[in-house]
Design an enzyme around this catalytic site. Sequence first.
Site, PDB file in Angstrom:
ATOM      1  N   ARG A 110      -2.131 -10.847   2.581  1.00  0.00           N
ATOM      2  CA  ARG A 110      -3.304 -11.687   2.353  1.00  0.00           C
ATOM      3  C   ARG A 110      -3.904 -11.370   0.991  1.00  0.00           C
ATOM      4  NH1 ARG A 110      -5.212  -7.182   5.253  1.00  0.00           N
ATOM      5  NH2 ARG A 110      -6.664  -5.988   3.969  1.00  0.00           N
TER       6      ARG A 110
ATOM      7  N   VAL B 297     -10.036  -7.993  -0.307  1.00  0.00           N
ATOM      8  CA  VAL B 297     -11.437  -7.935  -0.739  1.00  0.00           C
ATOM      9  C   VAL B 297     -11.519  -7.543  -2.216  1.00  0.00           C
ATOM     10  CG1 VAL B 297     -13.647  -6.759  -0.397  1.00  0.00           C
ATOM     11  CG2 VAL B 297     -12.221  -7.304   1.595  1.00  0.00           C
TER      12      VAL B 297
ATOM     13  N   GLU C 131       0.830  -1.210   0.000  1.00  0.00           N
ATOM     14  CA  GLU C 131       0.000   0.000   0.000  1.00  0.00           C
ATOM     15  C   GLU C 131       0.861   1.255   0.000  1.00  0.00           C
ATOM     16  OE1 GLU C 131      -3.944  -1.425   2.538  1.00  0.00           O
ATOM     17  OE2 GLU C 131      -2.685   0.188   3.310  1.00  0.00           O
TER      18      GLU C 131
HETATM   19  C1  MV4 Z   1      -1.130   8.792   6.201  1.00  0.00           C
HETATM   20  C2  MV4 Z   1      -1.884   9.877   5.698  1.00  0.00           C
HETATM   21  C3  MV4 Z   1      -1.188  11.039   5.396  1.00  0.00           C
HETATM   22  N1  MV4 Z   1       0.141  11.089   5.588  1.00  0.00           N
HETATM   23  N2  MV4 Z   1       0.190   8.897   6.365  1.00  0.00           N
HETATM   24  C4  MV4 Z   1      -4.849   5.909   7.090  1.00  0.00           C
HETATM   25  C5  MV4 Z   1      -4.889   4.429   7.280  1.00  0.00           C
HETATM   26  C6  MV4 Z   1      -3.495   3.972   7.271  1.00  0.00           C
HETATM   27  N3  MV4 Z   1      -3.399   2.795   6.477  1.00  0.00           N
HETATM   28  C7  MV4 Z   1      -2.690   5.073   6.720  1.00  0.00           C
HETATM   29  N4  MV4 Z   1      -3.544   6.240   6.687  1.00  0.00           N
HETATM   30  C8  MV4 Z   1      -3.056   7.454   6.336  1.00  0.00           C
HETATM   31  N5  MV4 Z   1      -1.710   7.618   6.482  1.00  0.00           N
HETATM   32  C9  MV4 Z   1       0.798  10.043   6.064  1.00  0.00           C
HETATM   33  N6  MV4 Z   1       2.122  10.131   6.254  1.00  0.00           N
HETATM   34  C10 MV4 Z   1      -3.260   9.730   5.526  1.00  0.00           C
HETATM   35  C11 MV4 Z   1      -3.868   8.509   5.855  1.00  0.00           C
HETATM   36  C12 MV4 Z   1      -5.287   8.440   5.614  1.00  0.00           C
HETATM   37  C13 MV4 Z   1      -5.816   7.578   4.643  1.00  0.00           C
HETATM   38  C14 MV4 Z   1      -5.012   6.727   3.898  1.00  0.00           C
HETATM   39  C15 MV4 Z   1      -5.542   5.883   2.968  1.00  0.00           C
HETATM   40  C16 MV4 Z   1      -6.902   5.909   2.707  1.00  0.00           C
HETATM   41  C17 MV4 Z   1      -7.732   6.728   3.420  1.00  0.00           C
HETATM   42  C18 MV4 Z   1      -7.198   7.577   4.394  1.00  0.00           C
HETATM   43  C19 MV4 Z   1      -8.053   8.429   5.098  1.00  0.00           C
HETATM   44  C20 MV4 Z   1      -7.517   9.257   6.046  1.00  0.00           C
HETATM   45  C21 MV4 Z   1      -6.145   9.249   6.318  1.00  0.00           C
END
Ligand code: MV4
Length: 449
Positions: A291, A294, A275
């Site tokens: 994994r 979905v 990701e």
């Molecule tokens: C972040 C980000 C902005 N900057 N990292 C949210 C879930 C986790 N897998 C990582 N996430 C994020 N990490 C940095 N350095 C913003 C998010 C984030 C997000 C990421 C993917 C899909 C939807 C999201 C919704 C809000 C925040």
Amino acid sequence: MFEKILIANRGEIALRVIRAAREMGIKSVAVHSTADADAMHVRMADESVCIGPAPSTQSYLNKAAIISACEITGAQAVHPGYGFLSENAAFAQALEDHGITFIGPSAEHIRIMGDKITAKETAAALGIPVVPGSAGGVADFETAIGTAAEIGFPVIIKATAGGGGRGMKVANNPEELEIAFRTARSEAKNAFGNDEVYIEKYLQKPRHIEIQVFGDGKGKAVHLGERDCSLQRRHQKVFEEAPGPAITPKMRAEIGKICAEAVAKINYIGAGTIEFLYEDGKFYFIEMNTRLQVEHPVTEAIFGVDLVREQIRVAAGLPMSFEQSDLEINGHAIEVRINAEKLPNFAPCPGKVRVFHAPGGLGVRMDSALYGGYSIPPYYDSLIGKLIVHGRDRPEALARLKRALGELIVDGIDTTVPLFHALLTEPEVQSGEYNIHWLEKWLARQFGE
Ligand code: MV4
């Protein structure tokens, strides 16, 4: 090849695995809770075993009961699906200790990627671009301020043991950082029993782009391009597509090669997803999922491969049935997640489905374990189906999605179908110009707060 495998899951993903197994001439064993005695996966499998009461902690998460079910039925391997025990290193290890094959990566790879700091360090060491930030955990506020000074505000604090967006805090200046750092740690301690946190540069308007990888466990690996999963609500994906509307063939080839080489180097086996956040033409690693996901069907649609079949093949020690040069993108695919939820609050609404009619026709796939007369139990995830459409290009896929949604009938309960009808009328969805915040902002505009 295995003669019989057990599926440690329920719902549409259990059917997905049973179908792949059947096409390969492999017998399937379903496991189920008492609440799922009349579930479709139990009916569709060759045999079934009841493994415990309704709560998943006592059934679908009960390792000993699942291993016993393997022993009773003679299943030689277990496919975990997604969720439940799919990324549980102890389960993968316990199966191995019992001479049963886990259809998935090694316990060690699951463990490495389950710890967000170790995952990021491993990714960086393998040449994958990561978000600028602290080198590992940040123990005190002085270190946090030091890191923020190096990378610049805004920053985001994340829990090492977190995931799915839980335990994250954004800070725009040193004052906010002091509060964010303290609350992030105490929340992480409460939620995960581990108060370790780390700091990253906060990316303000990224897309969520994930690369599908696949390894044979013997140093060979490929990538199957990306999926754009930016349309999320509360860290739950609702709409996924492949290829990503913002990704060029050159960028895909570059990041794909980096990811495939990385997983080849560690002898990764089976399906994995790397990701990234994607902003201004650059990719930043955030996590790796060890994994099947979905949303894997959008990748299957555009590459014309069966990822579950490949998972079973490599778990049995066979080679993958394709190599990188065989993998070419054909058209565009979109998946929408149909949940038993009532808008506008997405409140789960299990209950009896009176009529179920799945859409069909060219380029339409409906993965669902529903049937007319089925009662959706209240104990599990609200996902009741995935509608996947495939077209020669994005406009055709969008038109096909609208057409297929119009054919779908789920009578008796509320679903997220009206959300997709509404989304399809939005210019940003039509053009693909969205980021990870677009859906939440749109929902706030539609429904107020
Ligand atoms: C972040 C980000 C902005 N900057 N990292 C949210 C879930 C986790 N897998 C990582 N996430 C994020 N990490 C940095 N350095 C913003 C998010 C984030 C997000 C990421 C993917 C899909 C939807 C999201 C919704 C809000 C925040």
